[in-house]
Design a protein around this motif. Structure first.
Motif, PDB file in Angstrom:
ATOM      1  N   LEU A   1     -57.214  55.619  23.473  1.00  0.00           N
ATOM      2  CA  LEU A   1     -58.530  56.160  23.151  1.00  0.00           C
ATOM      3  C   LEU A   1     -58.457  57.654  22.818  1.00  0.00           C
ATOM      4  O   LEU A   1     -59.249  58.156  22.021  1.00  0.00           O
ATOM      5  CB  LEU A   1     -59.490  55.941  24.326  1.00  0.00           C
ATOM      6  CG  LEU A   1     -59.731  54.491  24.737  1.00  0.00           C
ATOM      7  CD1 LEU A   1     -60.518  54.435  26.033  1.00  0.00           C
ATOM      8  CD2 LEU A   1     -60.410  53.705  23.629  1.00  0.00           C
ATOM      9  N   SER A   2     -57.495  58.357  23.400  1.00  0.00           N
ATOM     10  CA  SER A   2     -57.361  59.793  23.138  1.00  0.00           C
ATOM     11  C   SER A   2     -56.886  60.068  21.707  1.00  0.00           C
ATOM     12  O   SER A   2     -56.985  61.199  21.234  1.00  0.00           O
ATOM     13  CB  SER A   2     -56.400  60.438  24.139  1.00  0.00           C
ATOM     14  OG  SER A   2     -55.084  59.982  23.933  1.00  0.00           O
ATOM     15  N   ARG A   3     -56.374  59.060  21.024  1.00  0.00           N
ATOM     16  CA  ARG A   3     -55.917  59.227  19.640  1.00  0.00           C
ATOM     17  C   ARG A   3     -57.025  58.969  18.621  1.00  0.00           C
ATOM     18  O   ARG A   3     -56.825  59.184  17.431  1.00  0.00           O
ATOM     19  CB  ARG A   3     -54.748  58.290  19.360  1.00  0.00           C
ATOM     20  CG  ARG A   3     -53.523  58.681  20.155  1.00  0.00           C
ATOM     21  CD  ARG A   3     -52.306  57.953  19.641  1.00  0.00           C
ATOM     22  NE  ARG A   3     -51.114  58.476  20.265  1.00  0.00           N
ATOM     23  CZ  ARG A   3     -50.408  59.511  19.806  1.00  0.00           C
ATOM     24  NH1 ARG A   3     -50.782  60.105  18.701  1.00  0.00           N
ATOM     25  NH2 ARG A   3     -49.343  59.927  20.440  1.00  0.00           N
ATOM     26  N   LEU A   4     -58.161  58.502  19.084  1.00  0.00           N
ATOM     27  CA  LEU A   4     -59.269  58.224  18.181  1.00  0.00           C
ATOM     28  C   LEU A   4     -59.956  59.527  17.795  1.00  0.00           C
ATOM     29  O   LEU A   4     -59.887  60.518  18.528  1.00  0.00           O
ATOM     30  CB  LEU A   4     -60.267  57.279  18.849  1.00  0.00           C
ATOM     31  CG  LEU A   4     -59.697  55.956  19.361  1.00  0.00           C
ATOM     32  CD1 LEU A   4     -60.787  55.138  20.035  1.00  0.00           C
ATOM     33  CD2 LEU A   4     -59.034  55.177  18.243  1.00  0.00           C
ATOM     34  N   ALA A   5     -60.648  59.512  16.655  1.00  0.00           N
ATOM     35  CA  ALA A   5     -61.308  60.726  16.181  1.00  0.00           C
ATOM     36  C   ALA A   5     -62.704  60.392  15.656  1.00  0.00           C
ATOM     37  O   ALA A   5     -63.025  59.238  15.352  1.00  0.00           O
ATOM     38  CB  ALA A   5     -60.479  61.373  15.075  1.00  0.00           C
ATOM     39  N   GLY A   6     -63.497  61.438  15.550  1.00  0.00           N
ATOM     40  CA  GLY A   6     -64.804  61.335  14.918  1.00  0.00           C
ATOM     41  C   GLY A   6     -65.741  60.355  15.593  1.00  0.00           C
ATOM     42  O   GLY A   6     -65.758  60.208  16.814  1.00  0.00           O
TER      43      GLY A   6
END
Length: 161
Positions: A142-147
């Motif tokens: 989840l920490s790699r998700l953006a926007g």
């Protein structure tokens, strides 16, 4: 040994970097057995030790019928070429989000006998190696998700867990 329960998002062990394995003893042998047995269930591609509550640097995989493990893995190479696709996690059950990863990854480490191990692959194997390595550093995908995707994911996690 046994099929172990999976720790779920919110458990502090998932956010804590794991310790290096310094001695191969019965505890580490039991951990590897548990990792291999637990990852060998349907629908599982990889499993890090902290996902079963053990804060040591080890993970297992189950990709295309190949089941294995590595101790003290080091992410030695990730290609600049990327792959995009939905990613999920046993510790965030039922949720899948588009996550960018390297198209190729190579991990080095050791086995229970102290022998050098290299695991590499493309596609799902590359995704798995990077995903499990992140777990050992206390990171969820989840920490790699953006926007907006990240905002939506974190809201869903708060609501469900």
């Amino acid at each position: 040994m046994a099929l172990r329960d999976i720790r779920i998002v919110g458990d502090p062990v998932l956010r804590t970097p794991c310790a290096e394995i310094t001695t191969i003893d019965e505890r580490v042998r039991a951990l590897v057995t548990d990792l291999l047995e637990t990852v060998d269930a349907d629908g599982r591609a990889g499993l890090a030790a902290n996902q079963i509550g053990v804060s040591l640097r080890a993970f297992s995989w189950n990709i295309d019928g190949e089941v294995g493990y590595v101790l003290n893995p080091h992410l030695a190479q990730v290609s600049d070429e990327v792959q995009n696709g939905d990613e999920g996690c046993l510790s965030v059950p039922g949720l899948w989000y588009p996550t960018t990863r390297g198209a190729y990854a190579r991990v080095t480490g050791t086995d229970l006998a102290g022998n050098a191990v290299t695991v590499a692959g493309e596609g799902l194997m590359a995704r798995c190696l990077q995903h499990e390595y992140d777990h050992l550093d206390g990171k969820l995908y989840l920490s790699r998700l953006a926007g907006q995707v990240r905002k939506d994911a974190l809201r869903t996690v708060r609501e469900r867990f």
